[in-house]
Design a protein around this motif. Structure first.
Motif, PDB file in Angstrom:
ATOM      1  N   PHE A  24      -7.812   0.668   3.478  1.00  0.00           N
ATOM      2  CA  PHE A  24      -6.552   0.211   2.881  1.00  0.00           C
ATOM      3  C   PHE A  24      -5.783  -0.718   3.807  1.00  0.00           C
ATOM      4  O   PHE A  24      -4.756  -1.264   3.424  1.00  0.00           O
ATOM      5  CB  PHE A  24      -5.662   1.421   2.540  1.00  0.00           C
ATOM      6  N   SER A  69     -11.078  15.835  -1.114  1.00  0.00           N
ATOM      7  CA  SER A  69     -11.367  15.119   0.129  1.00  0.00           C
ATOM      8  C   SER A  69     -11.264  15.985   1.380  1.00  0.00           C
ATOM      9  O   SER A  69     -11.635  15.543   2.465  1.00  0.00           O
ATOM     10  CB  SER A  69     -10.440  13.912   0.267  1.00  0.00           C
ATOM     11  N   SER A 123      -9.637   9.297   7.793  1.00  0.00           N
ATOM     12  CA  SER A 123     -10.540   9.570   6.688  1.00  0.00           C
ATOM     13  C   SER A 123     -10.077   8.865   5.409  1.00  0.00           C
ATOM     14  O   SER A 123      -8.949   9.105   4.937  1.00  0.00           O
ATOM     15  CB  SER A 123     -10.620  11.091   6.464  1.00  0.00           C
ATOM     16  N   LEU A 124     -10.921   8.010   4.880  1.00  0.00           N
ATOM     17  CA  LEU A 124     -10.689   7.302   3.615  1.00  0.00           C
ATOM     18  C   LEU A 124      -9.408   6.466   3.669  1.00  0.00           C
ATOM     19  O   LEU A 124      -8.705   6.329   2.681  1.00  0.00           O
ATOM     20  CB  LEU A 124     -10.631   8.301   2.436  1.00  0.00           C
ATOM     21  N   THR A 125      -9.095   5.919   4.809  1.00  0.00           N
ATOM     22  CA  THR A 125      -7.828   5.202   5.017  1.00  0.00           C
ATOM     23  C   THR A 125      -8.014   3.795   5.563  1.00  0.00           C
ATOM     24  O   THR A 125      -7.298   2.873   5.152  1.00  0.00           O
ATOM     25  CB  THR A 125      -6.927   6.024   5.975  1.00  0.00           C
ATOM     26  N   GLY A 143      -3.444   8.552   8.388  1.00  0.00           N
ATOM     27  CA  GLY A 143      -3.679   8.500   6.943  1.00  0.00           C
ATOM     28  C   GLY A 143      -4.068   9.867   6.429  1.00  0.00           C
ATOM     29  O   GLY A 143      -5.053  10.029   5.710  1.00  0.00           O
ATOM     30  N   CYS A 144      -3.252  10.866   6.780  1.00  0.00           N
ATOM     31  CA  CYS A 144      -3.593  12.268   6.429  1.00  0.00           C
ATOM     32  C   CYS A 144      -3.447  12.535   4.940  1.00  0.00           C
ATOM     33  O   CYS A 144      -3.959  13.525   4.435  1.00  0.00           O
ATOM     34  CB  CYS A 144      -2.695  13.230   7.204  1.00  0.00           C
ATOM     35  N   GLY A 145      -2.706  11.665   4.207  1.00  0.00           N
ATOM     36  CA  GLY A 145      -2.465  11.921   2.788  1.00  0.00           C
ATOM     37  C   GLY A 145      -1.735  13.244   2.616  1.00  0.00           C
ATOM     38  O   GLY A 145      -0.800  13.561   3.362  1.00  0.00           O
ATOM     39  N   PHE A 177       0.996   4.394  -2.782  1.00  0.00           N
ATOM     40  CA  PHE A 177       0.772   5.808  -2.449  1.00  0.00           C
ATOM     41  C   PHE A 177       2.034   6.637  -2.692  1.00  0.00           C
ATOM     42  O   PHE A 177       1.942   7.802  -3.094  1.00  0.00           O
ATOM     43  CB  PHE A 177       0.266   5.960  -1.011  1.00  0.00           C
ATOM     44  N   ASP A 217       0.994   9.369   8.366  1.00  0.00           N
ATOM     45  CA  ASP A 217       0.710   8.589   7.156  1.00  0.00           C
ATOM     46  C   ASP A 217       1.806   7.547   6.954  1.00  0.00           C
ATOM     47  O   ASP A 217       2.953   7.735   7.365  1.00  0.00           O
ATOM     48  CB  ASP A 217       0.627   9.499   5.924  1.00  0.00           C
ATOM     49  N   LEU A 218       1.407   6.470   6.294  1.00  0.00           N
ATOM     50  CA  LEU A 218       2.339   5.399   5.955  1.00  0.00           C
ATOM     51  C   LEU A 218       3.283   5.837   4.833  1.00  0.00           C
ATOM     52  O   LEU A 218       4.424   5.377   4.753  1.00  0.00           O
ATOM     53  CB  LEU A 218       1.486   4.216   5.459  1.00  0.00           C
ATOM     54  N   SER A 219       2.785   6.712   3.970  1.00  0.00           N
ATOM     55  CA  SER A 219       3.523   7.051   2.751  1.00  0.00           C
ATOM     56  C   SER A 219       4.384   8.296   2.941  1.00  0.00           C
ATOM     57  O   SER A 219       3.880   9.385   3.236  1.00  0.00           O
ATOM     58  CB  SER A 219       2.525   7.281   1.602  1.00  0.00           C
ATOM     59  N   LEU A 253       3.886   6.753   9.952  1.00  0.00           N
ATOM     60  CA  LEU A 253       3.408   5.706  10.865  1.00  0.00           C
ATOM     61  C   LEU A 253       2.472   4.747  10.150  1.00  0.00           C
ATOM     62  O   LEU A 253       1.959   5.037   9.067  1.00  0.00           O
ATOM     63  CB  LEU A 253       2.686   6.352  12.064  1.00  0.00           C
ATOM     64  N   ASP A 254       2.287   3.618  10.788  1.00  0.00           N
ATOM     65  CA  ASP A 254       1.306   2.643  10.333  1.00  0.00           C
ATOM     66  C   ASP A 254       0.194   2.606  11.381  1.00  0.00           C
ATOM     67  O   ASP A 254       0.496   2.507  12.585  1.00  0.00           O
ATOM     68  CB  ASP A 254       1.969   1.265  10.193  1.00  0.00           C
ATOM     69  N   GLY A 255      -1.055   2.674  10.920  1.00  0.00           N
ATOM     70  CA  GLY A 255      -2.192   2.694  11.844  1.00  0.00           C
ATOM     71  C   GLY A 255      -2.219   1.523  12.815  1.00  0.00           C
ATOM     72  O   GLY A 255      -2.856   1.603  13.861  1.00  0.00           O
ATOM     73  N   VAL A 313       0.856  -1.201   0.000  1.00  0.00           N
ATOM     74  CA  VAL A 313       0.000   0.000   0.000  1.00  0.00           C
ATOM     75  C   VAL A 313       0.886   1.244   0.000  1.00  0.00           C
ATOM     76  O   VAL A 313       0.669   2.198  -0.756  1.00  0.00           O
ATOM     77  CB  VAL A 313      -0.936   0.002   1.237  1.00  0.00           C
TER      78      VAL A 313
HETATM   79  C1  LIG Z   1      -7.148   7.737   0.058  1.00  0.00           C
HETATM   80  S1  LIG Z   1      -5.832   8.430   0.961  1.00  0.00           S
HETATM   81  C2  LIG Z   1      -6.710   9.504   2.047  1.00  0.00           C
HETATM   82  C3  LIG Z   1      -5.858  10.631   2.505  1.00  0.00           C
HETATM   83  C4  LIG Z   1      -6.587  11.695   3.343  1.00  0.00           C
HETATM   84  N1  LIG Z   1      -7.114  11.146   4.570  1.00  0.00           N
HETATM   85  C5  LIG Z   1      -7.688  12.315   2.528  1.00  0.00           C
HETATM   86  O1  LIG Z   1      -8.861  12.038   2.792  1.00  0.00           O
HETATM   87  O2  LIG Z   1      -7.358  13.056   1.598  1.00  0.00           O
HETATM   88  C6  LIG Z   1      -5.348   7.140   2.071  1.00  0.00           C
HETATM   89  C7  LIG Z   1      -4.063   7.463   2.823  1.00  0.00           C
HETATM   90  O3  LIG Z   1      -3.894   6.497   3.851  1.00  0.00           O
HETATM   91  C8  LIG Z   1      -2.538   6.144   3.912  1.00  0.00           C
HETATM   92  N2  LIG Z   1      -2.495   4.814   4.519  1.00  0.00           N
HETATM   93  C9  LIG Z   1      -2.880   3.634   3.990  1.00  0.00           C
HETATM   94  N3  LIG Z   1      -2.713   2.646   4.867  1.00  0.00           N
HETATM   95  C10 LIG Z   1      -2.230   3.214   6.005  1.00  0.00           C
HETATM   96  C11 LIG Z   1      -1.854   2.712   7.279  1.00  0.00           C
HETATM   97  N4  LIG Z   1      -1.928   1.411   7.558  1.00  0.00           N
HETATM   98  N5  LIG Z   1      -1.388   3.590   8.199  1.00  0.00           N
HETATM   99  C12 LIG Z   1      -1.276   4.914   7.924  1.00  0.00           C
HETATM  100  N6  LIG Z   1      -1.624   5.447   6.739  1.00  0.00           N
HETATM  101  C13 LIG Z   1      -2.085   4.601   5.787  1.00  0.00           C
HETATM  102  C14 LIG Z   1      -2.047   6.195   2.479  1.00  0.00           C
HETATM  103  O4  LIG Z   1      -0.649   6.332   2.399  1.00  0.00           O
HETATM  104  C15 LIG Z   1      -2.811   7.410   1.959  1.00  0.00           C
HETATM  105  O5  LIG Z   1      -2.067   8.593   2.107  1.00  0.00           O
END
Ligand SMILES: C[S@@+](CC[C@H](N)C(=O)[O-])C[C@H]1O[C@@H](n2cnc3c(N)ncnc32)[C@H](O)[C@@H]1O
Length: 262
Positions: A113, A24, A108-110, A48-50, A10, A71-73, A90-92, A6
């Protein structure tokens, strides 16, 4: 998909620069409002702030509140720097925070994944203060069919590229997995977030902003061809009538369950 896979997608999606549209941010702000920060709130964590578009302006929190953007990425976090807030890679499922130290979590929206959403929610329960709150926002139904052609064209390109398997795993109902994670669902709300499409290029910007990960999984040639097809189809559609997205989102408010082990 696993965390590293994942993260790789990203990171790749972030390479082309920030998303052209901030579609978003209103969803994140709605999640933050639903988390109900109060005068005792000191630490808010976005998991997962993106690119953190929502946090680039005022978010209605006082000067005593620290918002940590996680965020993971690393690629996403590079763009999130523009928000001027503390960042954490970080990883959630393994948050670098002490037990009971976080007042509010926005995710949000994370969560969709995560290969192990129960593990992520368990970690939310661990780091949340006793009176803390987490809000999970996930996409639900698209309530306007006028942009459905974009999905059809994308599906054709994904199939042509041999890309199979969704990046997101369908989330089990949060009510079912909250309990085992040590959380209680205290409220659920359905909201709709509209975007009016004003031109064929605007349609492409909306599409690339909402489907960055899918585009990162097909080659440049296919992306260029898809752009041409979507812009042409959008021009035809706009000549016939309005185009808009009316994205449904479910906001779920969770609190630590009393007496759950942490
Ligand atoms: C669809 S994006 C949403 C970003 C932001 N929350 C928004 O709504 O614009 C999902 C985000 O979650 C992050 N992500 C995915 N898995 C994750 C995890 N296990 N821990 C932290 N972040 C994660 C991805 O890297 C990505 O930036």
């Amino acid at each position: 998909m696993t965390g590293p896979a994942v993260r790789a997608v990203f990171d790749a999606a972030a390479q082309d620069g920030p998303a052209p549209l901030d579609w978003s941010a209103p969803i994140t702000l709605a999640a933050l409002a639903a988390a109900g920060p109060d005068e005792a709130t000191r630490l808010v964590l976005d998991v997962g702030c993106g690119e953190a578009g929502a946090y680039r302006g005022p978010v209605g929190l006082g000067p005593d509140v620290t918002v940590v953007l996680g965020d993971l990425s690393y690629g996403a976090l590079r763009h999130a720097r523009a928000a001027g807030r503390p960042l954490a890679q970080l990883d959630g499922v393994a948050l670098p925070f002490a037990t009971g130290s976080v007042d509010r979590i926005v995710c949000s929206l994370t969560l969709g994944f995560s290969s192990d959403p129960v593990a992520a929610l368990t970690e939310f329960a661990r780091v949340l203060a006793d009176d803390g709150r987490a809000v999970v926002a996930e996409l639900s139904r698209q309530r306007d069919a006028s942009l459905a052609f974009t999905q059809r064209l994308l599906a054709e390109e994904l199939a042509g590229a041999g890309v199979s398997g969704p990046l997101r795993t369908p989330l089990p109902p949060l009510r079912r997995i909250a309990g085992p994670a040590g959380l209680l669902v205290t409220a659920t709300r359905e909201e709709t977030f509209p975007t009016g499409i004003t031109s064929p290029d605007h349609c492409w910007d909306w599409f690339t902003s909402t489907h960055r990960t899918a585009l990162a999984r097909i080659g440049r040639d296919r992306v260029d061809r898809l752009r041409e097809r979507i812009v042409t189809a959008a021009a035809d559609a706009l000549a016939a009538g309005p185009l808009r997205s009316a994205q449904g989102v479910t906001l779920t408010v969770l609190t630590p369950a009393a007496g759950a082990p942490r």
